[in-house]
Every structure is written in structure tokens, then in C-alpha cells.
Scaffold this motif. Structure first.
Motif, PDB file in Angstrom:
ATOM      1  N   ASN A 155      50.418  39.862  43.968  1.00  0.00           N
ATOM      2  CA  ASN A 155      49.552  39.577  42.811  1.00  0.00           C
ATOM      3  C   ASN A 155      48.113  39.755  43.287  1.00  0.00           C
ATOM      4  N   ASP A 156      47.491  40.891  42.946  1.00  0.00           N
ATOM      5  CA  ASP A 156      46.232  41.284  43.576  1.00  0.00           C
ATOM      6  C   ASP A 156      45.023  41.068  42.676  1.00  0.00           C
ATOM      7  N   TYR A 157      43.971  40.528  43.289  1.00  0.00           N
ATOM      8  CA  TYR A 157      42.725  40.278  42.577  1.00  0.00           C
ATOM      9  C   TYR A 157      41.534  40.706  43.420  1.00  0.00           C
ATOM     10  N   ILE A 158      40.412  40.895  42.744  1.00  0.00           N
ATOM     11  CA  ILE A 158      39.128  41.180  43.369  1.00  0.00           C
ATOM     12  C   ILE A 158      38.380  39.857  43.480  1.00  0.00           C
ATOM     13  N   TYR A 159      37.911  39.523  44.682  1.00  0.00           N
ATOM     14  CA  TYR A 159      37.249  38.242  44.920  1.00  0.00           C
ATOM     15  C   TYR A 159      35.770  38.467  45.209  1.00  0.00           C
ATOM     16  N   VAL A 160      34.925  37.695  44.530  1.00  0.00           N
ATOM     17  CA  VAL A 160      33.484  37.773  44.735  1.00  0.00           C
ATOM     18  C   VAL A 160      32.949  36.364  44.949  1.00  0.00           C
ATOM     19  N   ASP A 161      32.133  36.202  45.995  1.00  0.00           N
ATOM     20  CA  ASP A 161      31.476  34.933  46.278  1.00  0.00           C
ATOM     21  C   ASP A 161      30.213  34.855  45.439  1.00  0.00           C
ATOM     22  N   THR A 162      30.255  34.049  44.375  1.00  0.00           N
ATOM     23  CA  THR A 162      29.104  33.978  43.470  1.00  0.00           C
ATOM     24  C   THR A 162      27.965  33.142  44.039  1.00  0.00           C
ATOM     25  N   GLN A 163      28.174  32.548  45.215  1.00  0.00           N
ATOM     26  CA  GLN A 163      27.057  31.904  45.896  1.00  0.00           C
ATOM     27  C   GLN A 163      26.112  32.952  46.473  1.00  0.00           C
ATOM     28  N   LYS A 164      26.605  34.179  46.606  1.00  0.00           N
ATOM     29  CA  LYS A 164      25.797  35.286  47.114  1.00  0.00           C
ATOM     30  C   LYS A 164      25.484  36.316  46.047  1.00  0.00           C
ATOM     31  N   TYR A 165      26.435  36.501  45.117  1.00  0.00           N
ATOM     32  CA  TYR A 165      26.287  37.577  44.131  1.00  0.00           C
ATOM     33  C   TYR A 165      26.576  37.035  42.729  1.00  0.00           C
ATOM     34  N   ALA A 166      25.581  37.121  41.866  1.00  0.00           N
ATOM     35  CA  ALA A 166      25.758  36.697  40.483  1.00  0.00           C
ATOM     36  C   ALA A 166      26.447  37.802  39.685  1.00  0.00           C
ATOM     37  N   ILE A 167      27.397  37.423  38.853  1.00  0.00           N
ATOM     38  CA  ILE A 167      28.087  38.371  37.972  1.00  0.00           C
ATOM     39  C   ILE A 167      27.772  37.943  36.537  1.00  0.00           C
ATOM     40  N   PRO A 168      26.802  38.575  35.884  1.00  0.00           N
ATOM     41  CA  PRO A 168      26.338  38.109  34.575  1.00  0.00           C
ATOM     42  C   PRO A 168      27.404  38.136  33.491  1.00  0.00           C
ATOM     43  N   ASP A 169      28.272  39.134  33.517  1.00  0.00           N
ATOM     44  CA  ASP A 169      29.311  39.242  32.485  1.00  0.00           C
ATOM     45  C   ASP A 169      30.640  39.522  33.171  1.00  0.00           C
ATOM     46  N   PRO A 170      31.319  38.484  33.653  1.00  0.00           N
ATOM     47  CA  PRO A 170      32.557  38.685  34.408  1.00  0.00           C
ATOM     48  C   PRO A 170      33.687  39.304  33.604  1.00  0.00           C
ATOM     49  N   SER A 171      33.713  39.092  32.300  1.00  0.00           N
ATOM     50  CA  SER A 171      34.761  39.701  31.478  1.00  0.00           C
ATOM     51  C   SER A 171      34.670  41.219  31.520  1.00  0.00           C
ATOM     52  N   LYS A 172      33.476  41.748  31.334  1.00  0.00           N
ATOM     53  CA  LYS A 172      33.290  43.199  31.367  1.00  0.00           C
ATOM     54  C   LYS A 172      33.518  43.744  32.766  1.00  0.00           C
ATOM     55  N   ALA A 173      33.100  42.974  33.776  1.00  0.00           N
ATOM     56  CA  ALA A 173      33.318  43.413  35.151  1.00  0.00           C
ATOM     57  C   ALA A 173      34.802  43.472  35.462  1.00  0.00           C
ATOM     58  N   ALA A 174      35.546  42.472  34.992  1.00  0.00           N
ATOM     59  CA  ALA A 174      36.988  42.438  35.240  1.00  0.00           C
ATOM     60  C   ALA A 174      37.672  43.653  34.633  1.00  0.00           C
ATOM     61  N   ILE A 175      37.284  44.010  33.425  1.00  0.00           N
ATOM     62  CA  ILE A 175      37.890  45.168  32.753  1.00  0.00           C
ATOM     63  C   ILE A 175      37.596  46.448  33.528  1.00  0.00           C
TER      64      ILE A 175
END
Length: 293
Positions: free
Chosen positions: A15-35
Motif C-alpha cells: 500500500n504505497d503513498y508519497i510522504y512529505v514532511d510539512t515541517q519543512k515543506y508547505a503543501i497549500p492544496d494537498p488534494s490537488k497535489a495528491a491527484i
């Protein structure tokens, strides 16, 4: 303005996912990024996006997790992702704890890390046990009980058990698990009127060796190699229907998870592997349009 975001690809039993540490990198719109990122041919490829961060103020936890499915919808919880987060946090030096409190949308989960030494005598996380808390069988926001315990999809009727592990599951025991068209039936049942928020669908069969072979149609992602909360729901459903006792090995497409439904505290404990796949860097416009590696 284009920014670079470093990501880590991990999987728990496939079960594979992409992991991002938001303490270092802000993701303003995670829904669009996920798609965008989850697409296998034009993106990184995954079942979704997981954001690791600090817990909300006032929450007694060490870290937090938000998870977005491949279709951009936000999930309440993911057992496989939580195990991967435990490995990520420890092996990247973000914590030295072997018991981690993780804030999720379905409550604070406790991760117990099981360590082993590698060839260089460095501690690595071999597996993780997650306290998934107590299962819930009555949740009107997730399941309309007037629908009963049977659902019909494309002229076939399935009898199932509703179990919420924070997110909703409908577990159906069948006798043709290897040949069953999971996509055909799962895609219909996910959106059945009985499930106001849609539902994860598990098809399971008790095998001769005592394991429960389970295949998953995951809400928002489709067929996945494994589902941690789905494995928990399957084990609970098996116990409720007297197919198994309170411990089960759930064999999924990507591997096997050990599940215990503890009789003393009523909590479900899930143990399984977590693994790194690869890391990379992606440049993402603020508007989440085209992106490049």
C-alpha cells in the motif's frame, strides 16, 4: 513561483503513498497535489499523499498525519501509512522514541516500533504495531443500518459486516476470492446509498491454512495492494461471524498483517512491515498546474 518539495515514497505491504514532511515543506492544496502526484504515468505514482506534521495545539501527541487519497479526498485514517510514518520518523532521526503518539482524524494512535540491527549494527524499524482503538459498529454518518447486511451490485448480492475503524468498511466473505471481479463490484458498492460518505469494501475468504485472504476496493483509490484499517475490519468481522477467534493473519495482495482484537481493552492491534521505496524532489507551481521532477 515554482518551489521544490522533497518527498519519500514508502509502502506498507504494498500500500504505497508519497510522504512529505510539512515541517519543512508547505503543501497549500494537498488534494490537488495528491491527484497530480498519484498518477502512475504522469506523476510519481501512489495510492495517495501523506503529510507528516506537528499535532494541533492542545492534542497530546508527538506528530500528526493527514492522508489524501489518489482522487484527492481526505481519509480519516490509514493503518499502513501510520506504520510507515513510524519508520520514517525514527530512521530519519526525527524522534528517538519507540512508542509514538500520532494524531489522525480518527483519534490519536500509538505506534510501537520493533527494532532490529542492520549489517552495520544500526537500529532499523523492522515492523510496527499500531493501536487502532476500538471498532465501531453503529455510525449513522457512515452507514445507514436500514440497508441491512446485504448489498446488491450488478445483479450479485453480498452479505457483509459493517465495521468502522475511524473510516468505514463493509466486509464480505465469499468463496471465490481469487476470481472475483473486485473492480466490478467494489466500485458499485463503494457508492451504495447505504454509505453517506462512501465506503471501503473488503472481500475475504477463510483459507485452509487458517489465514484470511482479503482483497480490497479502497474508497477514493480503487484496488490497493493492502489496507491496514481494512485488515483490522476483516479480522473483527471474522470474529463477529465466528469464522475466527480474536487473532487473525490477513493475507492481502501486498503481504500479510497480524491483527489482534484484544479482549481486555477491546482495542484492535495491527502489526506489519513498513518499507522505503525511493526518494525524490518535485517542483510544483503554486497553482498546482504542470510540474516537473
Amino acid at each position: 513561483m515554482v518551489k521544490s518539495v522533497k518527498f519519500t515514497k514508502m509502502h506498507g505491504a504494498g500500500n504505497d503513498y508519497i510522504y512529505v514532511d510539512t515541517q519543512k515543506y508547505a503543501i497549500p492544496d494537498p488534494s490537488k497535489a495528491a491527484i497530480a502526484w498519484s498518477k502512475y504515468h504522469t506523476g510519481i505514482g501512489s495510492d495517495g499523499l501523506v503529510l507528516i506534521g506537528k499535532p494541533d495545539e492542545g492534542v497530546e501527541a508527538d506528530f500528526s498525519m493527514r492522508i489524501f487519497n489518489a482522487d484527492g479526498s481526505e481519509a480519516m485514517m490509514c493503518g499502513n501509512a501510520s506504520r510507515c510514518i513510524g519508520k520514517y520518523l525514527y530512521e530519519k532521526g526525527l524522534t528517538s522514541k519507540t512508542s509514538i503518539r500520532l494524531q489522525t482524524l480518527s483519534g490519536v494512535k500509538i505506534l510501537k516500533l520493533h527494532l532490529t540491527d542492520d549489517a552495520n549494527n544500526i537500529n532499523k524499524v523492522d515492523s510496527v504495531t499500531v493501536d487502532m482503538l476500538q471498532p465501531v459498529f453503529h455510525n449513522e454518518k457512515q452507514y445507514d443500518e436500514k440497508a441491512g447486511d446485504t448489498l446488491t451490485a450488478d445483479f450479485r448480492t453480498f452479505r457483509g459486516t459493517f465495521v468502522s475503524m475511524g473510516n468505514p468498511h463493509f466486509v464480505c466473505f465469499v468463496d471465490d476470492i481469487q476470481t472475483l471481479d473486485i473492480a466490478r463490484y467494489g466500485s458499485i458498492m463503494e457508492r451504495d446509498a447505504a454509505f453517506p460518505e462512501r465506503c471501503n469494501i473488503e472481500f475475504a475468504q477463510l483459507m485452509d491454512d487458517g489465514t484470511i485472504r482479503t482483497r480490497v476496493w479502497e474508497r477514493g483509490s480503487g484496488i490497493t495492494m493492502a489496507c491496514g484499517t481494512g485488515a483490522c475490519a476483516t479480522a473483527v468481522a471474522a470474529a463477529l461471524t465466528d469464522r475466527k477467534g480474536r487473532t487473525s493473519d490477513i493475507a492481502m495482495d501486498g503481504g500479510t498483517l497480524h491483527i489482534e482484537w484484544n479482549e481486555q481493552d477491546g482495542h484492535v492491534y495491527m502489526t506489519g512491515p513498513a518499507a522505503f521505496a525511493f526518494e525524490g524532489e518535485v517542483k510544483l507551481p503554486s497553482a498546482f498546474g504542470n510540474f516537473e521532477f
